[in-house]
Design a protein around this motif. Structure first.
Motif, PDB file in Angstrom:
ATOM      1  N   MET A 150      21.498  11.332   1.575  1.00 56.40           N
ATOM      2  CA  MET A 150      20.086  11.312   1.929  1.00 56.40           C
ATOM      3  C   MET A 150      19.200  11.474   0.697  1.00 56.40           C
ATOM      4  N   ALA A 151      19.658  12.246  -0.270  1.00 55.27           N
ATOM      5  CA  ALA A 151      18.904  12.391  -1.517  1.00 55.27           C
ATOM      6  C   ALA A 151      18.827  11.053  -2.248  1.00 55.27           C
ATOM      7  N   LYS A 152      19.930  10.289  -2.216  1.00 53.44           N
ATOM      8  CA  LYS A 152      19.920   8.963  -2.840  1.00 53.44           C
ATOM      9  C   LYS A 152      18.967   8.020  -2.105  1.00 53.44           C
ATOM     10  N   ALA A 153      18.969   8.089  -0.769  1.00 60.76           N
ATOM     11  CA  ALA A 153      18.058   7.246   0.006  1.00 60.76           C
ATOM     12  C   ALA A 153      16.608   7.606  -0.277  1.00 60.76           C
ATOM     13  N   HIS A 154      16.342   8.896  -0.386  1.00 62.62           N
ATOM     14  CA  HIS A 154      14.994   9.370  -0.705  1.00 62.62           C
ATOM     15  C   HIS A 154      14.565   8.860  -2.079  1.00 62.62           C
ATOM     16  N   ALA A 155      15.466   8.979  -3.052  1.00 59.69           N
ATOM     17  CA  ALA A 155      15.153   8.503  -4.405  1.00 59.69           C
ATOM     18  C   ALA A 155      14.926   6.995  -4.415  1.00 59.69           C
ATOM     19  N   GLY A 156      15.741   6.265  -3.642  1.00 62.19           N
ATOM     20  CA  GLY A 156      15.557   4.813  -3.565  1.00 62.19           C
ATOM     21  C   GLY A 156      14.195   4.442  -3.008  1.00 62.19           C
ATOM     22  N   ALA A 157      13.749   5.188  -1.988  1.00 58.08           N
ATOM     23  CA  ALA A 157      12.425   4.921  -1.415  1.00 58.08           C
ATOM     24  C   ALA A 157      11.333   5.219  -2.435  1.00 58.08           C
ATOM     25  N   VAL A 158      11.519   6.274  -3.217  1.00 53.22           N
ATOM     26  CA  VAL A 158      10.523   6.620  -4.237  1.00 53.22           C
ATOM     27  C   VAL A 158      10.439   5.528  -5.302  1.00 53.22           C
ATOM     28  N   TRP A 159      11.592   5.041  -5.761  1.00 51.51           N
ATOM     29  CA  TRP A 159      11.579   3.989  -6.780  1.00 51.51           C
ATOM     30  C   TRP A 159      10.976   2.697  -6.231  1.00 51.51           C
ATOM     31  N   THR A 160      11.208   2.404  -4.961  1.00 47.65           N
ATOM     32  CA  THR A 160      10.563   1.245  -4.342  1.00 47.65           C
ATOM     33  C   THR A 160       9.047   1.438  -4.312  1.00 47.65           C
ATOM     34  N   PHE A 161       8.618   2.637  -3.989  1.00 46.56           N
ATOM     35  CA  PHE A 161       7.194   2.989  -4.001  1.00 46.56           C
ATOM     36  C   PHE A 161       6.605   2.746  -5.396  1.00 46.56           C
ATOM     37  N   VAL A 162       7.317   3.231  -6.421  1.00 46.10           N
ATOM     38  CA  VAL A 162       6.833   3.063  -7.798  1.00 46.10           C
ATOM     39  C   VAL A 162       6.735   1.576  -8.149  1.00 46.10           C
ATOM     40  N   ALA A 163       7.740   0.789  -7.765  1.00 44.71           N
ATOM     41  CA  ALA A 163       7.737  -0.645  -8.076  1.00 44.71           C
ATOM     42  C   ALA A 163       6.543  -1.344  -7.421  1.00 44.71           C
ATOM     43  N   VAL A 164       6.274  -1.007  -6.166  1.00 44.46           N
ATOM     44  CA  VAL A 164       5.137  -1.622  -5.475  1.00 44.46           C
ATOM     45  C   VAL A 164       3.827  -1.191  -6.130  1.00 44.46           C
ATOM     46  N   LEU A 165       3.716   0.078  -6.481  1.00 39.54           N
ATOM     47  CA  LEU A 165       2.496   0.566  -7.126  1.00 39.54           C
ATOM     48  C   LEU A 165       2.276  -0.115  -8.477  1.00 39.54           C
ATOM     49  N   VAL A 166       3.332  -0.263  -9.271  1.00 43.72           N
ATOM     50  CA  VAL A 166       3.209  -0.945 -10.561  1.00 43.72           C
ATOM     51  C   VAL A 166       2.775  -2.394 -10.364  1.00 43.72           C
ATOM     52  N   ALA A 167       3.351  -3.055  -9.349  1.00 49.12           N
ATOM     53  CA  ALA A 167       2.955  -4.430  -9.054  1.00 49.12           C
ATOM     54  C   ALA A 167       1.465  -4.506  -8.706  1.00 49.12           C
ATOM     55  N   ILE A 168       0.986  -3.539  -7.945  1.00 53.41           N
ATOM     56  CA  ILE A 168      -0.441  -3.505  -7.604  1.00 53.41           C
ATOM     57  C   ILE A 168      -1.293  -3.333  -8.856  1.00 53.41           C
ATOM     58  N   LEU A 169      -0.875  -2.427  -9.734  1.00 52.61           N
ATOM     59  CA  LEU A 169      -1.642  -2.187 -10.960  1.00 52.61           C
ATOM     60  C   LEU A 169      -1.665  -3.422 -11.857  1.00 52.61           C
ATOM     61  N   VAL A 170      -0.537  -4.117 -11.936  1.00 50.75           N
ATOM     62  CA  VAL A 170      -0.482  -5.351 -12.737  1.00 50.75           C
ATOM     63  C   VAL A 170      -1.440  -6.390 -12.162  1.00 50.75           C
ATOM     64  N   LEU A 171      -1.430  -6.547 -10.850  1.00 52.92           N
ATOM     65  CA  LEU A 171      -2.322  -7.520 -10.213  1.00 52.92           C
ATOM     66  C   LEU A 171      -3.786  -7.125 -10.376  1.00 52.92           C
ATOM     67  N   LEU A 172      -4.072  -5.835 -10.314  1.00 51.53           N
ATOM     68  CA  LEU A 172      -5.451  -5.376 -10.537  1.00 51.53           C
ATOM     69  C   LEU A 172      -5.914  -5.722 -11.946  1.00 51.53           C
ATOM     70  N   ARG A 173      -5.041  -5.510 -12.902  1.00 52.68           N
ATOM     71  CA  ARG A 173      -5.419  -5.788 -14.294  1.00 52.68           C
ATOM     72  C   ARG A 173      -5.599  -7.291 -14.528  1.00 52.68           C
ATOM     73  N   ARG A 174      -4.689  -8.076 -13.969  1.00 52.79           N
ATOM     74  CA  ARG A 174      -4.787  -9.524 -14.154  1.00 52.79           C
ATOM     75  C   ARG A 174      -6.034 -10.105 -13.504  1.00 52.79           C
ATOM     76  N   SER A 175      -6.453  -9.498 -12.384  1.00 56.84           N
ATOM     77  CA  SER A 175      -7.633 -10.014 -11.676  1.00 56.84           C
ATOM     78  C   SER A 175      -8.930  -9.430 -12.210  1.00 56.84           C
ATOM     79  N   GLY A 176      -8.806  -8.563 -13.200  1.00 56.29           N
ATOM     80  CA  GLY A 176     -10.011  -8.005 -13.818  1.00 56.29           C
ATOM     81  C   GLY A 176     -10.628  -6.853 -13.063  1.00 56.29           C
ATOM     82  N   VAL A 177      -9.929  -6.291 -12.093  1.00 50.24           N
ATOM     83  CA  VAL A 177     -10.458  -5.149 -11.351  1.00 50.24           C
ATOM     84  C   VAL A 177     -10.316  -3.903 -12.217  1.00 50.24           C
ATOM     85  N   ARG A 178     -11.423  -3.246 -12.446  1.00 50.02           N
ATOM     86  CA  ARG A 178     -11.430  -2.028 -13.252  1.00 50.02           C
ATOM     87  C   ARG A 178     -12.110  -0.921 -12.460  1.00 50.02           C
ATOM     88  N   GLY A 179     -12.624   0.069 -13.142  1.00 53.43           N
ATOM     89  CA  GLY A 179     -13.387   1.118 -12.487  1.00 53.43           C
ATOM     90  C   GLY A 179     -12.535   1.996 -11.590  1.00 53.43           C
TER      91      GLY A 179
END
Length: 324
Positions: free
Chosen positions: A220-249
């Protein structure tokens, strides 16, 4: 404009009180919802879950802990956590008085003001059931998850208190909005798996009760960690898209704060896992989970705009008097 006209323009007393104290009450509620998670964690992690053997009294016939020859610190830890709830009820009633009665705002906002006090009362009952049923992990786990939900609602109430009431206008494109929905869903998964990990491990809440989730804690600890890393990957993807689209502030800054909170949580999680789950780190991890929930809520709020908050009537009257 004459002085008498300016005085007549002042809003009623309760409206001035509302304008002055609503924000303070809303923030106090959010802080209190986070504090009770930490104190509840202390109960669980010090094996004080049955420190008080009864509910709503601590012991049959006694509201407070009773000193006797076999006394330990457990009843005081449990009773201390219970005493946070009345404070939250008082704050919740203040929120009701200052938010729900705000007829200048739409019901969609005012209804949020009912959530904290209703939630705390429900939580008090669930807390009592957890004692009555000897800390059944499903009840204890739901107790924590509902607290996290209350943190999210309280954070959203804080957001809505400081913004206007125009229809929400998205500040990001459709792809980012879809990823944000996925991020919110992953937040729920991460929190739920965290509860299962704890319920499967050594910190059920009382060292004399054998109830555990019948699953492999390491798996279960491994499953929890996997969900966290998936969360991080999605968040990083969002940040990359925000930067590419010029969204700041605000969206960009809130996203970076959320990333920092998430990485901090990850570090605490791995350190606690490989150091034998010391209770101080586990409780810090619970605080981090509440802060993560808050940060996700704030981040979601920055990706749309509802206009500026209306100038409170008291401030408006003072501005009229000053420039009259």
């Amino acid at each position: 404009m004459s002085t008498s006209t300016a005085v007549d323009a002042r809003p009623p007393l309760f409206q001035r009180v509302r304008d002055r104290w609503a924000w303070t009450a809303v923030v106090a509620n959010l802080v209190g919802q986070i504090v009770i998670i930490v104190t509840g964690g202390a109960v669980r992690l010090t094996a004080s879950g049955l420190g008080c053997s009864s509910w709503p009294q601590c012991e049959p016939g006694e509201f407070t802990p009773v000193e006797h020859a076999q006394s330990s610190f457990h009843p005081y830890v449990e009773f201390g956590n219970r005493m946070v709830a009345p404070v939250l009820v008082v704050i919740g009633l203040a929120v009701v008085a200052l938010v729900v009665t705000e007829t200048r705002r739409p019901w969609s906002y005012r209804a949020l003001g009912l959530v904290p006090v209703i939630g705390v009362l429900i939580q008090a009952v669930i807390g009592g059931l957890s004692v009555i049923y000897d800390l059944n992990p499903a009840i204890v786990g739901s107790h924590l998850l509902i607290s996290m939900g209350l943190v999210a609602f309280s954070a959203w109430l804080a957001v809505r208190t400081r913004e206007g009431d125009r229809p929400a206008a998205p500040l990001v494109d459709r792809t980012v909005r879809l990823l944000i929905r996925l991020l919110v869903a992953l937040t729920a998964v991460v929190l739920a798996l965290g509860v299962v990990v704890t319920g499967a491990g050594p910190h059920s809440g009382d060292d004399t009760v054998g109830y555990r989730f019948d699953v492999d804690p390491w798996l279960m600890a491994k499953a929890h960690a996997g969900a966290v890393w998936t969360f991080v990957a999605v968040l990083v993807a969002i940040l990359v898209l925000l930067r590419r689209s010029g969204v700041r502030g605000r969206p960009w800054r809130a996203g970076l704060v959320l990333l920092g909170v998430t990485l901090g949580q990850g570090i605490i999680g791995y350190v606690q896992l490989f150091t034998g789950l010391p209770i101080a780190l586990v409780n810090l991890h619970m605080l981090g989970a509440a802060l993560l929930t808050t940060a996700v809520t704030f981040f979601v709020a920055t990706t749309r705009d509802r206009g500026p908050a209306a100038l409170p009537a008291a401030a408006a009257a003072e501005a009229v008097a000053a420039h009259g």
